[in-house]
Design a protein around this motif. Structure first.
Motif, PDB file in Angstrom:
ATOM      1  N   ILE A  53       0.873  -1.176   0.000  1.00  0.00           N
ATOM      2  CA  ILE A  53       0.000   0.000   0.000  1.00  0.00           C
ATOM      3  C   ILE A  53       0.913   1.230   0.000  1.00  0.00           C
ATOM      4  N   PRO A 111      -8.825   6.231 -12.602  1.00  0.00           N
ATOM      5  CA  PRO A 111      -8.081   5.194 -11.874  1.00  0.00           C
ATOM      6  C   PRO A 111      -7.650   4.058 -12.794  1.00  0.00           C
ATOM      7  N   THR A 133      -3.861  -1.878  -8.367  1.00  0.00           N
ATOM      8  CA  THR A 133      -4.910  -0.860  -8.502  1.00  0.00           C
ATOM      9  C   THR A 133      -4.334   0.472  -8.038  1.00  0.00           C
ATOM     10  N   LYS A 134      -4.488   1.531  -8.861  1.00  0.00           N
ATOM     11  CA  LYS A 134      -3.976   2.862  -8.526  1.00  0.00           C
ATOM     12  C   LYS A 134      -5.079   3.892  -8.724  1.00  0.00           C
ATOM     13  N   MET A 135      -5.074   4.900  -7.832  1.00  0.00           N
ATOM     14  CA  MET A 135      -6.116   5.929  -7.853  1.00  0.00           C
ATOM     15  C   MET A 135      -5.467   7.308  -7.767  1.00  0.00           C
ATOM     16  N   THR A 147      -0.713  10.102  -6.423  1.00  0.00           N
ATOM     17  CA  THR A 147      -1.466   8.851  -6.608  1.00  0.00           C
ATOM     18  C   THR A 147      -1.298   7.997  -5.361  1.00  0.00           C
ATOM     19  N   GLY A 149      -2.036   3.578  -4.238  1.00  0.00           N
ATOM     20  CA  GLY A 149      -2.418   2.293  -4.813  1.00  0.00           C
ATOM     21  C   GLY A 149      -2.147   1.123  -3.903  1.00  0.00           C
ATOM     22  N   HIS A 215     -10.830  -2.144  -2.741  1.00  0.00           N
ATOM     23  CA  HIS A 215     -11.533  -0.967  -3.242  1.00  0.00           C
ATOM     24  C   HIS A 215     -12.142  -0.160  -2.098  1.00  0.00           C
ATOM     25  N   THR A 218      -9.395   1.961  -0.659  1.00  0.00           N
ATOM     26  CA  THR A 218      -9.081   3.130  -1.484  1.00  0.00           C
ATOM     27  C   THR A 218     -10.123   4.230  -1.268  1.00  0.00           C
ATOM     28  N   ARG A 219     -11.373   3.851  -1.121  1.00  0.00           N
ATOM     29  CA  ARG A 219     -12.419   4.850  -0.888  1.00  0.00           C
ATOM     30  C   ARG A 219     -12.250   5.503   0.487  1.00  0.00           C
ATOM     31  N   GLN A 222      -9.410   7.873   0.332  1.00  0.00           N
ATOM     32  CA  GLN A 222      -9.815   9.042  -0.452  1.00  0.00           C
ATOM     33  C   GLN A 222     -10.641  10.003   0.405  1.00  0.00           C
TER      34      GLN A 222
END
Length: 467
Positions: A53, A111, A133-135, A147, A149, A215, A218-219, A222
């Motif tokens: 992470i 993303p 996975t990258k955001m 970024t 991820g 996911h 990540t949310r 964010q």
């Protein structure tokens, strides 16, 4: 409470008393406590997650990472990665595309979800495979400032896929070397159930990865980044912020459980691949001499046939009773005899489908009969065979199975006839089991017929599962 006190001055600047003000700072203290707790939860996640992470700035330099990633990248602590980039640990072959992906995310705000990447290391260690996975990382104003991820190591899964591909290649080579369609059919038939297990394990792993709680993480991150400037108030007063600490606390064991489940399925996948290799090896050992007579130890041939069917027998928890006479070495067409035995044992196992009122049993009897003939009986206590079905049993294309093709027993009886022998079936009717008897003319090697007929139980015990 926060207390502010001061002196009350009288005539001549003398202190005649004191005065104070009390401020209720309960909400601020609770917000500070929540903020500390939130940071501890995030740190716990970063310290304990097996996945990588990470957070990066607009130049794709690390600003924060999980402990697992820092250690794998050769750092003593996560802080050792701060200011570094992928170019410091990966070769340009991987670091360049990863950098370009991140710059594209920063440019577009879109993303990158579930990309499979091959990682090539600058220190020369073996390549690894990852699911990434990258955001976009945004500040409170919504501006993209970098970024973040998550990367999951899927090297074991890729290796399992490679092994399955290699096994498929070996299957094709085995059928070509044998030069006979029957050999290819037997191999495919024997490993079919195992390949189903391989497919199930692979599907479960992929399903687990697709359904990963990554996911959600990540949310959550964010949301925290969006409220970085007022995180305490967000966690204390916002409905979403109030549940965030509990959610993150629950997320860490979920991610660990996901890893445990993936390892469990990969272990089962590896065992199934090894079994397929054993099936191929056993079949290849006999394929080259499928039309030649050679010296055969009949008990070894029986063990080969049982080993090829080992997994379905074990899955059925089938008890195997063996009674093998002291038969001398014989001149036999080894490949064809093995083909027949594998088919008969597989049919005996499948005859237990839907039978739940008795212990599944398979009986194998080997003896020398009068007239210089080898007799092998394979019996089960399964569904049995109806009287009207018996005459059609060996016909090409005839089958009583829902997914059968009707070539197994047909090819077996043809093989028996080509060797000058017979293959017959007997059953007292439905639900009474069935017995198949193979008789072959034989030539003994090095022992008299009288000695050969002195039978003994080489293995009369009960063997559940793998014989």
């Amino acid at each position: 409470m926060q207390v502010v006190e001061s002196a009350v001055m009288g005539p001549g600047e003398t202190v005649v008393g004191s005065q104070g003000v009390l401020f209720d700072i309960t909400q601020r203290m609770q917000a500070d406590e929540d903020l500390v707790n939130e940071r501890e939860l995030l740190r716990a996640l970063l310290d304990n997650s097996p996945d990588h992470i990470y957070f990066k700035d607009t130049q794709s330099r690390f600003i924060k990472s999980s402990t697992a990633q820092a250690l794998e990248f050769g750092m003593a602590t996560p802080d050792g990665l701060v200011g570094k980039s992928d170019f410091d640990v990966f070769s340009d072959e991987h670091a360049r595309p990863a950098f370009e992906d991140e710059q594209e995310i920063i440019r577009t705000g879109l993303p990158m979800i579930g990309k499979v990447e091959r990682e090539t290391w600058i220190d020369g260690r073996p390549d690894s495979w990852a699911l990434t996975t990258k955001m976009p990382l945004r500040n409170r104003a919504g501006q993209i400032i970098g970024t973040f991820g998550i990367t999951k190591n899927i090297s074991d899964l890729k290796e399992a896929e490679r092994q399955v591909a290699e096994v498929n290649k070996q299957l094709i080579e085995a059928s070509h070397l044998a030069g006979m369609a029957r050999i290819a059919i037997n191999v495919l038939h024997n490993v079919g159930n195992v390949l189903n297990s391989v497919n199930v394990s692979t599907a479960m792993i992929l399903s687990g990865l697709r359904a990963s709680k990554i996911h959600g993480l990540t949310r959550a991150v964010q949301l925290m980044e969006e409220h970085a400037d007022d995180l305490g108030a967000f966690l204390a007063s916002d409905a979403r912020g109030k549940v965030l600490p509990t959610y993150l606390c629950q997320l860490a064991p979920v991610l660990v459980a996901e890893q445990h489940d993936a390892i469990k399925e990969l272990t089962a996948l590896s065992k199934n691949v090894e079994y397929i290799k054993e099936v191929i090896a056993a079949q290849q050992a006999h394929a080259g001499a499928s039309r030649l007579q050679e010296t055969v130890r009949i008990h070894e041939l029986v063990e080969d046939a049982l080993r090829i069917n080992a997994q379905p027998l074990a899955r059925r928890h089938m008890v195997v009773d063996k009674e093998i006479a002291a038969v001398p070495e014989l001149l036999l067409d080894k490949g064809r005899v093995l083909q027949i035995l594998v088919n008969l044992i597989a049919n005996a196992e499948q005859a237990m489908e839907g039978v739940a009122d008795r212990e599944p049993r398979l009986a194998l009897r080997v003896e020398l009969a009068q007239g210089r003939r080898l007799r092998i009986r394979v019996a089960d206590n399964g569904v049995g065979i109806a009287a009207q079905t018996l005459p059609q049993l060996f016909a090409h294309g005839f089958t009583t199975k829902k997914t059968g093709h009707g070539f197994g027993l047909h090819s077996a009886v043809i093989a028996a006839h080509e060797m000058g022998g017979t293959l017959t079936a007997h059953s007292d009717g439905p639900n009474t089991g069935a017995t198949f008897t193979l008789e072959l003319p034989i030539d003994k090697c090095g022992e008299t017929h009288e000695k050969a007929t002195q039978s003994a139980h080489s293995s009369g015990g009960r063997h559940a599962g793998h014989p």
